[in-house]
Design an enzyme around this catalytic site. Structure first.
Site, PDB file in Angstrom:
ATOM      1  N   CYS A 113      42.414  47.539  19.476  1.00  0.00           N
ATOM      2  CA  CYS A 113      43.772  47.259  20.004  1.00  0.00           C
ATOM      3  C   CYS A 113      44.497  46.486  18.905  1.00  0.00           C
ATOM      4  O   CYS A 113      45.825  46.368  19.094  1.00  0.00           O
ATOM      5  CB  CYS A 113      43.498  46.033  20.833  1.00  0.00           C
ATOM      6  N   HIS A 252      48.942  41.304  21.938  1.00  0.00           N
ATOM      7  CA  HIS A 252      48.306  42.311  22.509  1.00  0.00           C
ATOM      8  C   HIS A 252      48.227  42.108  23.829  1.00  0.00           C
ATOM      9  O   HIS A 252      47.533  40.750  24.225  1.00  0.00           O
ATOM     10  CB  HIS A 252      46.909  42.558  21.665  1.00  0.00           C
ATOM     11  N   ASN A 282      45.787  47.138  29.816  1.00  0.00           N
ATOM     12  CA  ASN A 282      45.653  47.170  28.549  1.00  0.00           C
ATOM     13  C   ASN A 282      45.577  48.573  27.901  1.00  0.00           C
ATOM     14  O   ASN A 282      45.039  49.217  28.176  1.00  0.00           O
ATOM     15  CB  ASN A 282      44.439  46.423  28.299  1.00  0.00           C
TER      16      ASN A 282
HETATM   17  N1  ACO Z   1      36.074  43.621  40.833  1.00  0.00           N
HETATM   18  C1  ACO Z   1      35.153  42.722  41.353  1.00  0.00           C
HETATM   19  N2  ACO Z   1      34.166  42.161  40.810  1.00  0.00           N
HETATM   20  C2  ACO Z   1      34.148  42.402  39.377  1.00  0.00           C
HETATM   21  C3  ACO Z   1      34.875  43.161  38.893  1.00  0.00           C
HETATM   22  C4  ACO Z   1      35.780  43.876  39.533  1.00  0.00           C
HETATM   23  N3  ACO Z   1      36.927  44.686  39.143  1.00  0.00           N
HETATM   24  N4  ACO Z   1      34.420  43.410  37.448  1.00  0.00           N
HETATM   25  C5  ACO Z   1      33.577  42.599  37.531  1.00  0.00           C
HETATM   26  N5  ACO Z   1      33.094  42.051  38.315  1.00  0.00           N
HETATM   27  C6  ACO Z   1      32.139  41.002  38.804  1.00  0.00           C
HETATM   28  C7  ACO Z   1      31.025  41.263  37.704  1.00  0.00           C
HETATM   29  O1  ACO Z   1      30.067  42.313  38.341  1.00  0.00           O
HETATM   30  C8  ACO Z   1      30.306  39.843  38.107  1.00  0.00           C
HETATM   31  O2  ACO Z   1      29.675  39.669  38.901  1.00  0.00           O
HETATM   32  P1  ACO Z   1      28.083  39.031  39.272  1.00  0.00           P
HETATM   33  O3  ACO Z   1      28.555  37.714  39.185  1.00  0.00           O
HETATM   34  O4  ACO Z   1      27.693  39.504  40.536  1.00  0.00           O
HETATM   35  O5  ACO Z   1      27.282  39.529  38.049  1.00  0.00           O
HETATM   36  C9  ACO Z   1      31.640  39.018  38.314  1.00  0.00           C
HETATM   37  O6  ACO Z   1      32.631  39.838  38.531  1.00  0.00           O
HETATM   38  C10 ACO Z   1      31.980  38.346  37.061  1.00  0.00           C
HETATM   39  O7  ACO Z   1      32.778  37.265  37.419  1.00  0.00           O
HETATM   40  P2  ACO Z   1      33.614  36.377  36.609  1.00  0.00           P
HETATM   41  O8  ACO Z   1      32.386  35.727  35.549  1.00  0.00           O
HETATM   42  O9  ACO Z   1      34.364  35.195  37.556  1.00  0.00           O
HETATM   43  O10 ACO Z   1      34.452  37.104  35.714  1.00  0.00           O
HETATM   44  P3  ACO Z   1      35.198  36.517  34.651  1.00  0.00           P
HETATM   45  O11 ACO Z   1      35.896  35.490  34.996  1.00  0.00           O
HETATM   46  O12 ACO Z   1      34.386  36.495  33.203  1.00  0.00           O
HETATM   47  O13 ACO Z   1      36.172  37.761  34.228  1.00  0.00           O
HETATM   48  C11 ACO Z   1      36.751  39.599  32.895  1.00  0.00           C
HETATM   49  C12 ACO Z   1      35.756  39.048  34.023  1.00  0.00           C
HETATM   50  C13 ACO Z   1      38.137  39.905  33.529  1.00  0.00           C
HETATM   51  C14 ACO Z   1      36.138  41.057  32.368  1.00  0.00           C
HETATM   52  C15 ACO Z   1      36.954  38.633  31.731  1.00  0.00           C
HETATM   53  O14 ACO Z   1      35.580  38.340  31.104  1.00  0.00           O
HETATM   54  C16 ACO Z   1      37.839  39.100  30.748  1.00  0.00           C
HETATM   55  O15 ACO Z   1      39.231  39.328  30.987  1.00  0.00           O
HETATM   56  N6  ACO Z   1      37.360  39.481  29.629  1.00  0.00           N
HETATM   57  C17 ACO Z   1      37.981  39.956  28.617  1.00  0.00           C
HETATM   58  C18 ACO Z   1      38.291  41.394  28.703  1.00  0.00           C
HETATM   59  C19 ACO Z   1      39.309  42.238  27.915  1.00  0.00           C
HETATM   60  O16 ACO Z   1      40.530  41.804  28.099  1.00  0.00           O
HETATM   61  N7  ACO Z   1      38.954  43.189  27.459  1.00  0.00           N
HETATM   62  C20 ACO Z   1      39.823  44.193  27.064  1.00  0.00           C
HETATM   63  C21 ACO Z   1      39.442  44.568  25.655  1.00  0.00           C
HETATM   64  S1  ACO Z   1      39.538  43.486  24.388  1.00  0.00           S
HETATM   65  C22 ACO Z   1      41.119  43.168  24.030  1.00  0.00           C
HETATM   66  O17 ACO Z   1      41.941  44.013  24.435  1.00  0.00           O
HETATM   67  C23 ACO Z   1      41.522  41.610  23.897  1.00  0.00           C
END
Ligand code: ACO
Length: 325
Positions: A113, A252, A282
């Site tokens: 990214c 980003h 993204n």
């Molecule tokens: N829909 C529903 N539930 C989901 C989904 C979805 N699409 N994806 C994950 N879950 C579930 C997981 O399975 C997990 O379930 P569990 O607790 O039963 O195991 C649960 O949601 C996790 O929930 P939270 O802890 O509340 O999720 P969080 O607030 O951490 O959000 C997220 C997850 C959005 C991925 C967050 O960690 C995040 O934004 N991380 C950064 C990711 C990112 O932006 N990556 C891009 C590449 S890096 C970059 O470009 C900067």
């Protein structure tokens, strides 16, 4: 002193929009979950005639049209991408052929990214040694071909698109004047895309599933906020600037909660941060040049203003860059 200025911007997004409601039918998710956790409502998904290099070429033609520069005047084409059309040749070579940019040499860079920001720093370094060079820098991705559409953790986050800028030397005080680029390869396994199956059985790894994005979302979130904050504050300090001196920050576009956290830690006001991720998700290396192009077309980039880019991605790679628009 000659500095690298952006003369023109362009972007190209695929026609097809994939909504959160449509994703609800693909995986166990909901519009409410995606919107509240990420801020993403739609993303564009490439279809026929929208290969990575084709989106890149359209974005490039638009950027070139703004500048009036002919493709034959280009000395260099760089494409930042983690979803190239082929492994070899580079996507940049396909773009060169499409444009008829016969005098340019062309290659791709992979900094996930952070690719576009790394690329702008690279373009700036070329301009120091070859001030007359005209450079086409593109961020282009077709990540829809690289996400596992059964993995709700990742498939809701990414989208396709391309953004391009034309860079040239200028002596009028505008241009790139600082950057702070960083990497930490020890943290590679927080966010990665594995390799295609190896044809050499000795080099095959059972865990490779075939070039899919995998991510530890929670850790990426924490590192992204902390490392981007550090990259920005140390760069501003080095140039005796504060966030009050910044006209527009273009981060980003990964996740609205990452951006809100970052904004609060930096103490920069909401109206100074350009955000369009709800429309496109993204788009990795394409996210900043697409945002730059929109900001440009919407009149958010004012001549003489300080523009701050900040970025974070797999590698890990991250950093910040300052330019006077
Ligand atoms: N829909 C529903 N539930 C989901 C989904 C979805 N699409 N994806 C994950 N879950 C579930 C997981 O399975 C997990 O379930 P569990 O607790 O039963 O195991 C649960 O949601 C996790 O929930 P939270 O802890 O509340 O999720 P969080 O607030 O951490 O959000 C997220 C997850 C959005 C991925 C967050 O960690 C995040 O934004 N991380 C950064 C990711 C990112 O932006 N990556 C891009 C590449 S890096 C970059 O470009 C900067």
């Amino acid at each position: 002193m000659t500095k690298a200025v952006i003369l023109g911007t362009g972007s190209c997004l695929p026609e097809h929009t994939l909504t959160n409601a449509e994703l609800e039918r693909l995986v166990d998710t909901s519009d409410e979950w995606i919107t509240s956790r990420t801020g993403i409502r739609n993303r564009r998904i490439a279809g026929k005639g929208e290969q990575n290099y084709q989106l890149a070429t359209k974005a490039a033609r638009r950027a070139l049209a703004v500048t009036g520069i002919d493709p034959e005047e280009l000395g260099l084409i760089v494409v930042a991408t983690i979803s190239p059309h082929m492994i070899m040749p580079s996507t940049a070579c396909f773009v060169q052929a499409e444009l008829g940019a016969v005098n340019a040499f062309a290659y791709d860079i992979n900094a996930a990214c952070a690719g576009f920001t790394y690329g702008l720093d690279l373009a700036s370094a070329y301009i120091q040694s070859r001030p007359d060079m005209k450079i086409l820098l593109i961020g282009a991705e077709t990540l829809s071909a690289r996400v596992n559409w059964e993995d709700r953790n990742t498939c809701v986050l990414f989208g396709d698109g391309a953004g391009a800028v034309v860079v040239a030397g200028s002596n009028d005080g505008r241009g790139v004047f600082g950057s702070n680029l960083r990497s930490d390869g020890k943290l590679w396994n927080l966010l990665y895309m594995d390799s295609p199956q190896s044809l050499n059985p000795e080099l095959q790894r059972d865990e490779w599933q075939g070039a899919h994005i995998r991510m530890n979302g929670g850790d990426i979130f924490k590192h992204a906020v902390r490392l981007m904050e550090d990259a920005v504050t140390s760069l501003l300090r080095k140039h005796d600037l504060t966030v009050n001196d910044v006209g527009l920050m273009i981060p980003h576009q990964a996740n609205i909660r990452i951006l809100n956290n970052l904004r609060e830690r930096l103490g920069i006001s909401e109206e100074k941060v350009f955000v369009n991720l709800s429309h496109y998700g993204n788009t990795s290396a394409a996210s900043i040049p697409i945002a730059l192009d929109e900001a440009h077309r919407h009149g958010r980039l004012v001549r003489g203003d300080v523009v701050l880019l900040c970025t974070f991605g797999g590698g890990l790679t991250w950093g910040s860059l300052l330019m006077r628009w």
